[in-house]
Design an enzyme around this catalytic site. Structure first.
Site, PDB file in Angstrom:
ATOM      1  N   ARG A  74       0.863  -1.175   0.000  1.00  0.00           N
ATOM      2  CA  ARG A  74       0.000   0.000   0.000  1.00  0.00           C
ATOM      3  C   ARG A  74       0.901   1.226   0.000  1.00  0.00           C
ATOM      4  O   ARG A  74       1.957   1.234   0.633  1.00  0.00           O
ATOM      5  CB  ARG A  74      -0.924   0.026   1.230  1.00  0.00           C
ATOM      6  CG  ARG A  74      -2.088  -0.946   1.154  1.00  0.00           C
ATOM      7  CD  ARG A  74      -3.108  -0.505   0.117  1.00  0.00           C
ATOM      8  NE  ARG A  74      -4.330  -1.306   0.155  1.00  0.00           N
ATOM      9  CZ  ARG A  74      -4.562  -2.359  -0.588  1.00  0.00           C
ATOM     10  NH1 ARG A  74      -3.619  -2.787  -1.424  1.00  0.00           N
ATOM     11  NH2 ARG A  74      -5.719  -3.002  -0.515  1.00  0.00           N
ATOM     12  N   GLU A 124      -3.761   7.994  -4.763  1.00  0.00           N
ATOM     13  CA  GLU A 124      -4.090   7.327  -6.024  1.00  0.00           C
ATOM     14  C   GLU A 124      -5.421   7.837  -6.564  1.00  0.00           C
ATOM     15  O   GLU A 124      -6.354   8.039  -5.786  1.00  0.00           O
ATOM     16  CB  GLU A 124      -4.156   5.812  -5.812  1.00  0.00           C
ATOM     17  CG  GLU A 124      -2.824   5.215  -5.380  1.00  0.00           C
ATOM     18  CD  GLU A 124      -2.884   3.710  -5.160  1.00  0.00           C
ATOM     19  OE1 GLU A 124      -3.960   3.104  -5.408  1.00  0.00           O
ATOM     20  OE2 GLU A 124      -1.869   3.135  -4.734  1.00  0.00           O
ATOM     21  N   HIS A 177      -1.360   0.575  -9.937  1.00  0.00           N
ATOM     22  CA  HIS A 177      -1.969  -0.319  -8.947  1.00  0.00           C
ATOM     23  C   HIS A 177      -2.731  -1.456  -9.633  1.00  0.00           C
ATOM     24  O   HIS A 177      -3.949  -1.581  -9.526  1.00  0.00           O
ATOM     25  CB  HIS A 177      -2.891   0.437  -7.996  1.00  0.00           C
ATOM     26  CG  HIS A 177      -3.092  -0.272  -6.690  1.00  0.00           C
ATOM     27  ND1 HIS A 177      -3.385   0.369  -5.523  1.00  0.00           N
ATOM     28  CD2 HIS A 177      -3.026  -1.592  -6.361  1.00  0.00           C
ATOM     29  CE1 HIS A 177      -3.500  -0.495  -4.535  1.00  0.00           C
ATOM     30  NE2 HIS A 177      -3.283  -1.707  -5.023  1.00  0.00           N
TER      31      HIS A 177
END
Length: 325
Positions: free
Chosen positions: A240, A269, A288
């Site tokens: 993360r 993000e 991601h």
């Protein structure tokens, strides 16, 4: 008798829609953005919520106050840092996630970042496209070897073990690991070695971060940790974004504390265009997509649906997060 209603925060495969529809009334949100007021309205009658730990809403007290019938929040992801565990327990809402199905796929992505960063694949792709081939001495394009080097893995869970197997048996690497608990069985079966975090940072040529985001792991890698690494080290994060102090990482890349980095996750993000990482050649950036293959995403969605339906039907879901077990 009226079937229970569930709300799904993003499009899912038609086959899984049909599966859910056999047991529940449902609605799928088709737009990119889900306004809070719309979500709260949908949750008034919902017994189940199928969402994502990476792009879905925060399951906090405010949301739960608008969901009086909610029994389960089913994440289509391994991570569940979107869960306010205490608030969910107070309301009697359980949380599930989708482990196991993506371990090999995410480990593959970790190694793609290791290899791409070591051999400067993304940077040299841009170099060729810009018509620069033949304009510099070949030595300026050299990368570094991966085989026979030392990989340090922070977080030896299922994905960490699969990454360790690739490193040990595919690239003949020395593998160090750091974990909350030492894993003797993994040491014996794969041949990895436990190390304290500082030792791992100091000795590894490649450092792979695969730890969940918790209060304890927030910014666990910062300026101090980057300065412990070799200036030839490559740092890879697939956990993360908030496990790393991104400002410190940017300085480490700009000032040569480390050689390079490969990232699939970020503090904010999607990454904004003013993020300094976008201006650096010594970092490989992905959006991601750790588990993003068609097969794995289908299986994750199916698992999430099965978890949700089990909870609604009064059964124990197979994949309750550990806090609800």
């Amino acid at each position: 008798m009226l079937k229970p209603f569930v709300f799904i925060t993003k499009p899912i495969p038609e086959e899984i829609e049909a599966f859910i529809g056999e047991h529940c009334r449902y609605e799928v949100w088709q737009e990119d953005t889900l306004p809070s007021d719309v979500l709260f309205e949908k949750l008034k009658e919902a017994e189940g919520l199928l969402t994502s730990g990476t792009s879905g809403p925060s399951i906090n007290r405010e949301l739960l106050e608008h969901a009086p019938k909610l029994k389960v929040v089913s994440n289509q992801s391994v991570g569940y840092d979107n869960f306010d565990i205490e608030a969910m327990k107070e309301r009697g809402v359980v949380g599930t996630h989708t482990p196991y199905t993506l371990d090999d796929t995410v480990a593959d992505l970790a190694f793609s970042l290791i290899l791409s960063s070591a051999r400067r694949v993304a940077e040299l792709d841009r170099f060729v496209r810009a018509g620069k081939w033949g304009t510099v001495e070949e030595e300026a394009l050299f990368g570094i070897d991966v085989h026979h080097q030392t990989l340090g893995i922070i977080g030896m869970g299922r994905i960490g073990e699969q990454a360790a197997r690739r490193a040990k048996f595919g690239f003949d690497m020395e593998v160090l690991y750091h974990n909350r608990h030492r894993k003797q069985e993994t040491e014996d079966s794969i041949g990895v070695k436990y190390a304290e975090l500082d030792t791992l940072l100091e000795q590894s040529d490649f450092i792979l971060l695969i730890t969940p985001l918790t209060d304890e792991t927030y910014h666990m890698i910062g300026e101090r940790e980057f300065k412990l690494m070799k200036n030839s080290a490559i740092f890879v994060n697939i956990s993360r974004g908030k496990t790393v102090d991104e400002k410190a990482l940017i300085r480490a890349l700009q000032e040569g504390w480390i050689r390079g980095a490969g990232l699939d996750v970020y503090e904010k993000e999607p990454v904004t265009q003013d993020n300094p990482l976008l201006q650096l050649d010594n970092v490989t950036l992905l959006p991601h997509i750790g588990s993003a293959t068609a097969k794995v995403r289908f299986n994750m969605c199916k698992q999430a649906a099965e978890n949700m339906l089990a909870a609604i039907q009064g059964q124990t879901p197979k994949n309750l997060t550990r806090e609800f077990q």
